[in-house]
Design a protein around this motif. Structure first.
Motif, PDB file in Angstrom:
ATOM      1  N   ARG A 340       0.837  -1.208   0.000  1.00  0.00           N
ATOM      2  CA  ARG A 340       0.000   0.000   0.000  1.00  0.00           C
ATOM      3  C   ARG A 340       0.870   1.255   0.000  1.00  0.00           C
ATOM      4  NH1 ARG A 340      -2.039   3.460   3.877  1.00  0.00           N
ATOM      5  NH2 ARG A 340      -4.028   4.461   3.287  1.00  0.00           N
ATOM      6  N   GLU A 341       1.941   1.254   0.772  1.00  0.00           N
ATOM      7  CA  GLU A 341       2.850   2.402   0.791  1.00  0.00           C
ATOM      8  C   GLU A 341       3.447   2.642  -0.591  1.00  0.00           C
ATOM      9  OE1 GLU A 341       5.821   1.743   3.735  1.00  0.00           O
ATOM     10  OE2 GLU A 341       4.393   1.592   5.390  1.00  0.00           O
ATOM     11  N   GLU A 342       3.859   1.569  -1.255  1.00  0.00           N
ATOM     12  CA  GLU A 342       4.418   1.707  -2.596  1.00  0.00           C
ATOM     13  C   GLU A 342       3.374   2.258  -3.566  1.00  0.00           C
ATOM     14  OE1 GLU A 342       7.479   1.362  -3.707  1.00  0.00           O
ATOM     15  OE2 GLU A 342       8.217   0.878  -1.700  1.00  0.00           O
ATOM     16  N   ALA A 343       2.144   1.760  -3.445  1.00  0.00           N
ATOM     17  CA  ALA A 343       1.074   2.246  -4.321  1.00  0.00           C
ATOM     18  C   ALA A 343       0.838   3.729  -4.108  1.00  0.00           C
ATOM     19  CB  ALA A 343      -0.205   1.452  -4.061  1.00  0.00           C
ATOM     20  N   LEU A 344       0.795   4.149  -2.872  1.00  0.00           N
ATOM     21  CA  LEU A 344       0.573   5.566  -2.583  1.00  0.00           C
ATOM     22  C   LEU A 344       1.722   6.423  -3.103  1.00  0.00           C
ATOM     23  CD1 LEU A 344      -0.877   5.303   1.046  1.00  0.00           C
ATOM     24  CD2 LEU A 344      -2.116   5.994  -1.025  1.00  0.00           C
ATOM     25  N   SER A 345       2.934   5.883  -3.073  1.00  0.00           N
ATOM     26  CA  SER A 345       4.061   6.672  -3.589  1.00  0.00           C
ATOM     27  C   SER A 345       3.940   6.866  -5.097  1.00  0.00           C
ATOM     28  CB  SER A 345       5.383   5.991  -3.238  1.00  0.00           C
ATOM     29  OG  SER A 345       5.586   4.807  -3.993  1.00  0.00           O
ATOM     30  N   VAL A 346       3.427   5.857  -5.811  1.00  0.00           N
ATOM     31  CA  VAL A 346       3.229   5.994  -7.255  1.00  0.00           C
ATOM     32  C   VAL A 346       2.085   6.961  -7.543  1.00  0.00           C
ATOM     33  CG1 VAL A 346       2.649   4.768  -9.390  1.00  0.00           C
ATOM     34  CG2 VAL A 346       4.139   3.694  -7.704  1.00  0.00           C
ATOM     35  N   LEU A 347       1.074   6.962  -6.695  1.00  0.00           N
ATOM     36  CA  LEU A 347      -0.079   7.855  -6.904  1.00  0.00           C
ATOM     37  C   LEU A 347       0.270   9.323  -6.664  1.00  0.00           C
ATOM     38  CD1 LEU A 347      -2.877   5.672  -5.297  1.00  0.00           C
ATOM     39  CD2 LEU A 347      -2.693   6.307  -7.699  1.00  0.00           C
ATOM     40  N   ARG A 348       1.347   9.583  -5.942  1.00  0.00           N
ATOM     41  CA  ARG A 348       1.881  10.950  -5.762  1.00  0.00           C
ATOM     42  C   ARG A 348       0.824  11.935  -5.278  1.00  0.00           C
ATOM     43  NH1 ARG A 348       5.178  11.584 -11.462  1.00  0.00           N
ATOM     44  NH2 ARG A 348       6.530   9.749 -11.211  1.00  0.00           N
ATOM     45  N   GLY A 349       0.073  11.554  -4.282  1.00  0.00           N
ATOM     46  CA  GLY A 349      -0.884  12.474  -3.696  1.00  0.00           C
ATOM     47  C   GLY A 349      -2.207  12.582  -4.414  1.00  0.00           C
ATOM     48  N   ALA A 350      -2.426  11.785  -5.440  1.00  0.00           N
ATOM     49  CA  ALA A 350      -3.740  11.791  -6.107  1.00  0.00           C
ATOM     50  C   ALA A 350      -4.819  11.425  -5.089  1.00  0.00           C
ATOM     51  CB  ALA A 350      -3.754  10.785  -7.259  1.00  0.00           C
ATOM     52  N   PRO A 351      -6.010  12.008  -5.224  1.00  0.00           N
ATOM     53  CA  PRO A 351      -7.068  11.800  -4.227  1.00  0.00           C
ATOM     54  C   PRO A 351      -7.715  10.420  -4.337  1.00  0.00           C
ATOM     55  CG  PRO A 351      -7.901  13.141  -6.024  1.00  0.00           C
ATOM     56  CD  PRO A 351      -6.434  12.930  -6.295  1.00  0.00           C
ATOM     57  N   VAL A 352      -6.915   9.400  -4.046  1.00  0.00           N
ATOM     58  CA  VAL A 352      -7.373   8.013  -4.166  1.00  0.00           C
ATOM     59  C   VAL A 352      -7.049   7.277  -2.870  1.00  0.00           C
ATOM     60  CG1 VAL A 352      -7.183   5.861  -5.472  1.00  0.00           C
ATOM     61  CG2 VAL A 352      -6.895   8.061  -6.650  1.00  0.00           C
ATOM     62  N   ALA A 353      -8.071   6.743  -2.211  1.00  0.00           N
ATOM     63  CA  ALA A 353      -7.844   5.892  -1.048  1.00  0.00           C
ATOM     64  C   ALA A 353      -7.468   4.494  -1.537  1.00  0.00           C
ATOM     65  CB  ALA A 353      -9.098   5.830  -0.185  1.00  0.00           C
ATOM     66  N   VAL A 354      -6.482   3.892  -0.888  1.00  0.00           N
ATOM     67  CA  VAL A 354      -5.962   2.605  -1.338  1.00  0.00           C
ATOM     68  C   VAL A 354      -6.008   1.585  -0.211  1.00  0.00           C
ATOM     69  CG1 VAL A 354      -3.944   1.387  -2.245  1.00  0.00           C
ATOM     70  CG2 VAL A 354      -4.413   3.728  -2.991  1.00  0.00           C
ATOM     71  N   ASP A 355      -6.450   0.383  -0.547  1.00  0.00           N
ATOM     72  CA  ASP A 355      -6.266  -0.745   0.358  1.00  0.00           C
ATOM     73  C   ASP A 355      -5.743  -1.931  -0.445  1.00  0.00           C
ATOM     74  OD1 ASP A 355      -9.135  -0.914  -0.658  1.00  0.00           O
ATOM     75  OD2 ASP A 355      -8.969  -2.861   0.328  1.00  0.00           O
ATOM     76  N   VAL A 356      -5.039  -2.810   0.238  1.00  0.00           N
ATOM     77  CA  VAL A 356      -4.398  -3.950  -0.411  1.00  0.00           C
ATOM     78  C   VAL A 356      -4.820  -5.229   0.301  1.00  0.00           C
ATOM     79  CG1 VAL A 356      -2.202  -5.061  -0.959  1.00  0.00           C
ATOM     80  CG2 VAL A 356      -2.421  -2.572  -1.167  1.00  0.00           C
ATOM     81  N   ILE A 357      -5.159  -6.238  -0.484  1.00  0.00           N
ATOM     82  CA  ILE A 357      -5.526  -7.550   0.048  1.00  0.00           C
ATOM     83  C   ILE A 357      -4.622  -8.601  -0.593  1.00  0.00           C
ATOM     84  CG2 ILE A 357      -7.351  -9.281   0.293  1.00  0.00           C
ATOM     85  CD1 ILE A 357      -9.395  -7.036  -0.009  1.00  0.00           C
ATOM     86  N   CYS A 358      -3.965  -9.391   0.245  1.00  0.00           N
ATOM     87  CA  CYS A 358      -3.171 -10.519  -0.234  1.00  0.00           C
ATOM     88  C   CYS A 358      -3.950 -11.809  -0.032  1.00  0.00           C
ATOM     89  CB  CYS A 358      -1.855 -10.626   0.538  1.00  0.00           C
ATOM     90  SG  CYS A 358      -0.718  -9.256   0.340  1.00  0.00           S
ATOM     91  N   VAL A 359      -3.933 -12.671  -1.027  1.00  0.00           N
ATOM     92  CA  VAL A 359      -4.606 -13.966  -0.914  1.00  0.00           C
ATOM     93  C   VAL A 359      -3.623 -15.080  -1.234  1.00  0.00           C
ATOM     94  CG1 VAL A 359      -6.874 -13.016  -1.495  1.00  0.00           C
ATOM     95  CG2 VAL A 359      -5.407 -13.902  -3.316  1.00  0.00           C
TER      96      VAL A 359
END
Length: 369
Positions: A340-359
């Protein structure tokens, strides 16, 4: 600047040495040109030559010729070159019939060609899934043939693909709301054997369709198991599910430019451990599960040195996960949180809430972040 130094699809093709092919749009244009010529002259040009947007003038052999009082039909077998294209070998047909003066060129979907049923694509709902550039190419070639024979060029073009509805089951068309068959595609007329490009383009179109439908929550999934998990967790409709595959970076970069309120990333533990380690391409040929990285993560979750050493030398990511589960270390959650941290770094502050699920491979949730 030469193709070799400037990069891009042409340079990539020269570098790989792979053989290019022709898009369904180019095949449909060739079939249309042959059919319309036969409608006006009684003879099918075979092979039939067309001019593509970048000036290439390929010639296509005809596999089907039929001339009746109602119209003319021609068919071309698609050659996708060395690209692993599901439409390689498909028979693309065009049937052309005259329309009253002033009608212009009208497109119809024949058997095996889909119809657009959802917004967000470059075609209106209800239109046959013949994309804008192939439409333009067909119009231009109809106009050229018409001018050569001194007629107006008012025609109906019905494009069909033998077994197209069956082939379309291997594409994104159903999820994008293209029902009944394939899309007639192509912006250059040339298939460059670079399948990653087609997949990434389909991800982008998936985001576009979801946004146009007013959805505020989409999910990038690595496969069918993770899709089922997301549906069970959130009840998301099909058009909210992005077939991310290995292209996490493609999802994140496009959503950065075209935000949605919420993005869920769901995938197998091993693949998402690669994202957690900073890889945006999760394909096994381009990134590997980093077990020492997992060992370091496990240490932050309470793993002792003996366990960390076993993780660092584990055979697979799944083995590392099971070792941690047995020891009460929540490695799945740690991987999901870091991903999730990596995803947020790529999004660069875009107004997108992120969650990650591993299966895991059975679809059991083993981590959340």
């Amino acid at each position: 600047m030469t193709a070799e130094t400037q990069g891009g699809r042409t340079a990539q093709l020269k570098h790989t040495g792979l053989r290019p092919g022709w898009t369904t749009g180019a095949c449909a244009t060739a079939a249309t040109t042959a059919a319309y010529t036969a409608l006006l002259t009684g003879d099918f040009p075979d092979p039939v030559s067309i001019t593509l947007p970048k000036g290439q003038t390929p010639a296509f052999a005809l596999a089907v010729e039929e001339l009746t009082a109602q119209g003319a039909s021609a068919g071309v077998v698609k050659d996708a070159g060395d690209d692993p294209d599901v439409t390689h070998g498909a028979l693309v047909r065009s049937t052309v019939r005259r329309l009253p003066p002033g009608s212009g060129v009208v497109f119809r979907a024949g058997p095996g060609v889909g119809t657009v049923t959802l917004p967000g694509l470059p075609l209106e709902v209800g239109e046959p899934a013949v994309n804008p550039v192939p439409r333009r190419l067909m119009r231009e070639h109809v106009e050229r043939v018409a001018a050569e024979h001194g007629v107006a060029g008012d025609v109906e073009i019905t494009v069909s693909v033998d077994h197209g509805e069956e082939i379309a089951r291997s594409t994104w068309n159903g999820r994008l709301g293209i029902l009944g068959g394939l899309s007639i595609l192509g912006t250059t007329g040339v298939v460059v054997p670079y399948s990653c490009s087609a997949w990434i383009d389909s991800i982008r179109r998936g985001v576009d369709v979801a946004r146009a439908a007013g959805l505020t929550h989409v999910a990038g999934c690595t496969g069918s198991t993770s899709e089922k998990t997301v549906v069970a967790e959130y009840g998301l409709p099909d058009i909210a599910l992005l077939d991310m595959g290995d292209f996490a970076g493609a999802v994140l970069k496009y959503v950065r430019r075209h935000p949605v309120d919420r993005l869920t990333i769901c995938g197998g533990f091993a693949k998402l451990s690669k994202l957690a380690a900073g890889h945006l391409d999760l394909h096994s040929a381009r990134s590997q599960v980093n077990k020492p990285f997992l060992a370091d993560l496990a240490r932050t979750g309470g793993a002792d040195e003996e366990l960390a050493s076993r993780i660092a030398t584990a055979n697979t990511g799944l083995e590392a996960l099971r070792l941690c589960e047995a020891a009460g270390v929540r490695l799945g959650d740690l991987v999901a949180a870091r991903a999730r941290e990596e995803a947020l770094s790529v999004l660069r502050g875009a107004p997108v809430a992120v969650d990650v699920i591993c299966v895991d491979r059975a679809g059991v949730v083993v981590g959340r972040g």
